[in-house]
Design a protein around this motif. Structure first.
Motif, mmCIF file in Angstrom:
data_model
loop_
_atom_site.group_PDB
_atom_site.id
_atom_site.type_symbol
_atom_site.label_atom_id
_atom_site.label_comp_id
_atom_site.label_asym_id
_atom_site.label_seq_id
_atom_site.Cartn_x
_atom_site.Cartn_y
_atom_site.Cartn_z
ATOM 1 N N GLN A 157 0.844 -1.194 0.000
ATOM 2 C CA GLN A 157 0.000 0.000 0.000
ATOM 3 C C GLN A 157 0.875 1.237 0.000
ATOM 4 N N LEU A 159 -0.390 4.936 0.971
ATOM 5 C CA LEU A 159 -1.439 5.901 1.311
ATOM 6 C C LEU A 159 -0.912 7.321 1.130
ATOM 7 N N PRO A 160 -1.753 8.246 0.707
ATOM 8 C CA PRO A 160 -3.213 8.229 0.702
ATOM 9 C C PRO A 160 -3.855 7.639 -0.555
ATOM 10 N N LEU A 161 -3.091 7.018 -1.444
ATOM 11 C CA LEU A 161 -3.719 6.356 -2.581
ATOM 12 C C LEU A 161 -4.618 5.234 -2.079
ATOM 13 N N ASP A 162 -5.688 4.976 -2.792
ATOM 14 C CA ASP A 162 -6.657 3.955 -2.425
ATOM 15 C C ASP A 162 -5.966 2.580 -2.390
ATOM 16 N N PRO A 163 -5.965 1.886 -1.248
ATOM 17 C CA PRO A 163 -5.326 0.570 -1.197
ATOM 18 C C PRO A 163 -5.880 -0.414 -2.217
ATOM 19 N N ALA A 164 -7.125 -0.227 -2.623
ATOM 20 C CA ALA A 164 -7.729 -1.140 -3.595
ATOM 21 C C ALA A 164 -7.017 -1.081 -4.944
ATOM 22 N N ILE A 165 -6.389 0.059 -5.255
ATOM 23 C CA ILE A 165 -5.639 0.168 -6.505
ATOM 24 C C ILE A 165 -4.513 -0.867 -6.539
ATOM 25 N N ASP A 244 -7.554 3.472 -12.256
ATOM 26 C CA ASP A 244 -6.372 3.047 -11.502
ATOM 27 C C ASP A 244 -5.103 3.485 -12.220
#
Length: 279
Positions: A157, A159-165, A244
């Protein structure tokens, strides 16, 4: 600049600038993991797939002047870097460095008290790693240890990028690798079965989470920026949502926007699997 960070072997993220910076950013956890293996003074140890030599100084410290360190890597340029490291006095033990493949280890049977192999399995297929484990068993002494470290990229991960990416990206990489047998950079948690197949005993696994919060250190800043560039290029070749790709492209173009965010956090995980050669 080559954002894939390839060596002459064609393996991505395996050149000295990437490896050295990654080691510096993760040094505390990486060195703790190597100490966990239990290498003792006087041992003869092989660093199989040594890269640019990040572990060589600590290996030398652990075995001491009465021990020996042997280092092997497929990339001649990485071997040259390790040779310079040794010549500059950064290894306390007698050290031999050579170009070679983990698929065909150029060592006699029962040579080593321990074989250490970090972040190599991910580049191999299941069949190749099965062959490698057979080679490790051959060159390790009865009662000796084999220790393999590799990533579990499913936990990456930034962050702050979306972990789902990042979850979707690794899922796309796994789907792309399906059918090829490639172990990939998500393999760290799943290597114990190869130890069992090779007949090793007393198998132990331990994982480490490398977590860096705001404000990041200079090494973390530089490595994460490099990783964002690599990851954006990777996503462009994968079956992931366009949003993404755009989010990763934007982060790579302006890494300071990510790194200076008060909620910045980078997370990555790896696992060390250890087994003993039967006596």
């Amino acid at each position: 600049m080559n954002d894939a960070r390839m060596t002459s072997t064609g393996h991505a993220v395996s050149d000295a600038p990437w490896l050295d910076l990654h080691f510096q950013a993760c040094r505390a956890e990486y060195e703790e993991a190597l100490r966990f293996v239990g290498i003792a003074p006087g041992w003869t140890v092989l660093d199989a797939g040594c890269g640019s030599g990040g572990y060589i100084p600590l290996l030398g410290e652990l075995v001491g002047p009465a021990g020996q360190v042997h280092a092997l890597d497929l990339a001649p340029e990485n071997v040259a870097d390790v040779e310079r490291l040794v010549q500059e006095g950064h290894c306390a033990a007698p050290t031999e460095v050579r170009v070679g493949s983990v698929l065909d280890l150029p060592f006699a049977d029962a040579t080593f008290d321990c074989v250490w192999c970090a972040n190599v399995a991910q580049y191999l297929t299941e069949a190749e790693f099965t062959q490698v484990m057979g080679g490790f068993r051959r060159v390790a002494k009865p009662g000796g240890l084999v220790a393999v470290k590799d990533s579990d990229g499913t936990l990456l991960q930034v962050l702050p990028l979306d972990p789902a990416i990042f979850a979707r990206r690794v899922a796309a990489r796994r789907a792309k690798a399906a059918g090829t047998g490639l172990l990939g950079s998500w393999c760290g948690s799943s290597l114990a079965r190869f130890f069992r197949q090779a007949g090793l005993t007393d198998i132990v696994r331990k994982g480490w989470l490398v977590e860096r919060w705001a404000p990041p250190s200079p090494a973390t800043r530089e490595f994460v920026a490099m990783g964002l560039r690599y990851g954006a290029g990777l996503a462009a070749e994968l079956d992931v949502p366009p949003a993404d790709r755009e989010a990763l492209r934007a982060a790579a173009a302006d890494p300071d926007g990510v790194l200076d965010d008060p909620d910045f956090c980078s997370r990555e995980a790896f696992v060390v699997t250890i087994g003993r050669i039967p006596t």
